[in-house]
Structure formats: structure tokens, C-alpha cells
Motif scaffolding. Sequence first.
Motif, PDB file in Angstrom:
ATOM      1  N   CYS A  18     102.581  18.359 -15.861  1.00  0.00           N
ATOM      2  CA  CYS A  18     102.925  19.656 -15.282  1.00  0.00           C
ATOM      3  C   CYS A  18     104.378  19.997 -15.608  1.00  0.00           C
ATOM      4  O   CYS A  18     105.159  19.136 -16.023  1.00  0.00           O
ATOM      5  CB  CYS A  18     102.687  19.660 -13.773  1.00  0.00           C
ATOM      6  SG  CYS A  18     103.752  18.543 -12.870  1.00  0.00           S
ATOM      7  N   TRP A  19     104.740  21.245 -15.404  1.00  0.00           N
ATOM      8  CA  TRP A  19     106.094  21.709 -15.716  1.00  0.00           C
ATOM      9  C   TRP A  19     107.143  21.008 -14.868  1.00  0.00           C
ATOM     10  O   TRP A  19     108.278  20.817 -15.315  1.00  0.00           O
ATOM     11  CB  TRP A  19     106.195  23.224 -15.545  1.00  0.00           C
ATOM     12  CG  TRP A  19     105.301  23.981 -16.476  1.00  0.00           C
ATOM     13  CD1 TRP A  19     104.213  24.733 -16.145  1.00  0.00           C
ATOM     14  CD2 TRP A  19     105.411  24.061 -17.908  1.00  0.00           C
ATOM     15  NE1 TRP A  19     103.629  25.271 -17.272  1.00  0.00           N
ATOM     16  CE2 TRP A  19     104.349  24.876 -18.372  1.00  0.00           C
ATOM     17  CE3 TRP A  19     106.281  23.521 -18.845  1.00  0.00           C
ATOM     18  CZ2 TRP A  19     104.157  25.174 -19.714  1.00  0.00           C
ATOM     19  CZ3 TRP A  19     106.093  23.810 -20.190  1.00  0.00           C
ATOM     20  CH2 TRP A  19     105.043  24.621 -20.613  1.00  0.00           C
ATOM     21  N   ALA A  20     106.786  20.588 -13.680  1.00  0.00           N
ATOM     22  CA  ALA A  20     107.753  19.895 -12.808  1.00  0.00           C
ATOM     23  C   ALA A  20     108.249  18.598 -13.439  1.00  0.00           C
ATOM     24  O   ALA A  20     109.359  18.138 -13.141  1.00  0.00           O
ATOM     25  CB  ALA A  20     107.132  19.620 -11.443  1.00  0.00           C
ATOM     26  N   GLU A  39     111.788  18.384 -14.991  1.00  0.00           N
ATOM     27  CA  GLU A  39     112.997  18.350 -14.159  1.00  0.00           C
ATOM     28  C   GLU A  39     113.879  17.156 -14.492  1.00  0.00           C
ATOM     29  O   GLU A  39     115.081  17.188 -14.273  1.00  0.00           O
ATOM     30  CB  GLU A  39     112.624  18.303 -12.674  1.00  0.00           C
ATOM     31  CG  GLU A  39     112.077  19.591 -12.146  1.00  0.00           C
ATOM     32  CD  GLU A  39     113.138  20.665 -12.034  1.00  0.00           C
ATOM     33  OE1 GLU A  39     114.283  20.356 -11.679  1.00  0.00           O
ATOM     34  OE2 GLU A  39     112.806  21.836 -12.315  1.00  0.00           O
ATOM     35  N   LYS A  96     114.566  23.732 -18.344  1.00  0.00           N
ATOM     36  CA  LYS A  96     114.296  24.788 -17.369  1.00  0.00           C
ATOM     37  C   LYS A  96     113.986  26.085 -18.099  1.00  0.00           C
ATOM     38  O   LYS A  96     114.533  26.330 -19.179  1.00  0.00           O
ATOM     39  CB  LYS A  96     115.535  25.041 -16.500  1.00  0.00           C
ATOM     40  CG  LYS A  96     115.949  23.884 -15.643  1.00  0.00           C
ATOM     41  CD  LYS A  96     115.078  23.831 -14.453  1.00  0.00           C
ATOM     42  CE  LYS A  96     115.841  23.346 -13.246  1.00  0.00           C
ATOM     43  NZ  LYS A  96     115.060  23.445 -12.053  1.00  0.00           N
TER      44      LYS A  96
END
Length: 180
Positions: A60-62, A65, A112
Motif C-alpha cells: 500500500c502507499w503507506a 512513509e 510523498k
Amino acid sequence: MTTAPAGLVVAVADVKTRLRVDTADDDASIQGLIEETAQEAESYCNLFLRRQTLDIVCDCWADLERLPVGPVPAGGINSIDYTDPDGNAQTVAVEDYELRLIGLKGLEAQIKPVYGLSWPSIQTGSRITIGLDAGYDALPLDVRLAIYERIAERYENRETRATGSFSSWDAMLINYRRGI
């Protein structure tokens, strides 16, 4: 890994100069010490010493981070690919995201979306693939010195020895440890 690192982290000739070795008799042994010490430093610091190209796969995009590898140089993201909800392969445009180097010496990195944008939707259960470069083009001085010192210690003292709890190795590499 899509492109393996090339060469040694330090040259055999440089190590021989530091050890005051002027014959080729120990070249193979010194090369082995360089490889072993580089691997130890990479493991100790949780980073790549030599530049290499990798594909990182996440769910996932998280996960972007905090990238699981470092250091990632400025401009080190080569591509971000994903599968959209309709099942089509997509690539995030370079102008839609930014690499942020964070932490001491920029060893930690995150990706980001640029201000005002959000990550696109992905197909449920699909993966995101980030193509990136990681590692150094030239070792920082204190990392190089730590490697030279460790090689010299192992060359001169070939048997196992007890060490103290905090050594000059730790002191020179402490600021390059990721994830501690």
C-alpha cells in the motif's frame, strides 16, 4: 536487485598501502577481508555501501512513509508502478511525487505525493513496485576509515579476540545506522 553493485567498497591497493604490504602474496586474502568487512558494515548499519538498483515491492502507499533501504540518493527513484482498480498497469508521473531524505545524514527516505495531490487508487490485492537506486557513489570518510581499521585489525590478528562493548568501529559507524 536489478543491478548488482560493482567492485569493492575500497581498493585492494589502498588497503595494502595502509597495511604496508608491498607484495601480491596476500591480495586474495585482502580482497576477502574487504568483502567480509563491507558485508559486516552493511549489516551493522542496515544500509547499502555500494550503489545498486533495486525493485521494492509493497502492499500500500503507506509503505512509502519509510523506505526499507538506504541511503537513497536525491533523484534515486526511477519509477513507481501500480495496478489501477480496472486492472491496468500504471506508472506514477515523476512530477506527482517527491523523495524526502530525513534523519541524520539523510539515511532514511520516504516518498510523498506532491502538495495538493494524493496517491491514486490501486486494485485490491495488487502490489506497488518502486524502482530505485540505493547506496553510495563514494563512501563517507568515517565509514571508509571504519572499514580500513577493521580490515587492519583482522589482517594483523587473524584469531578470534574478545572486544569491548563499544569500539572505534561503533564510534565511526554510529551515525550511519538505520532503524535504531
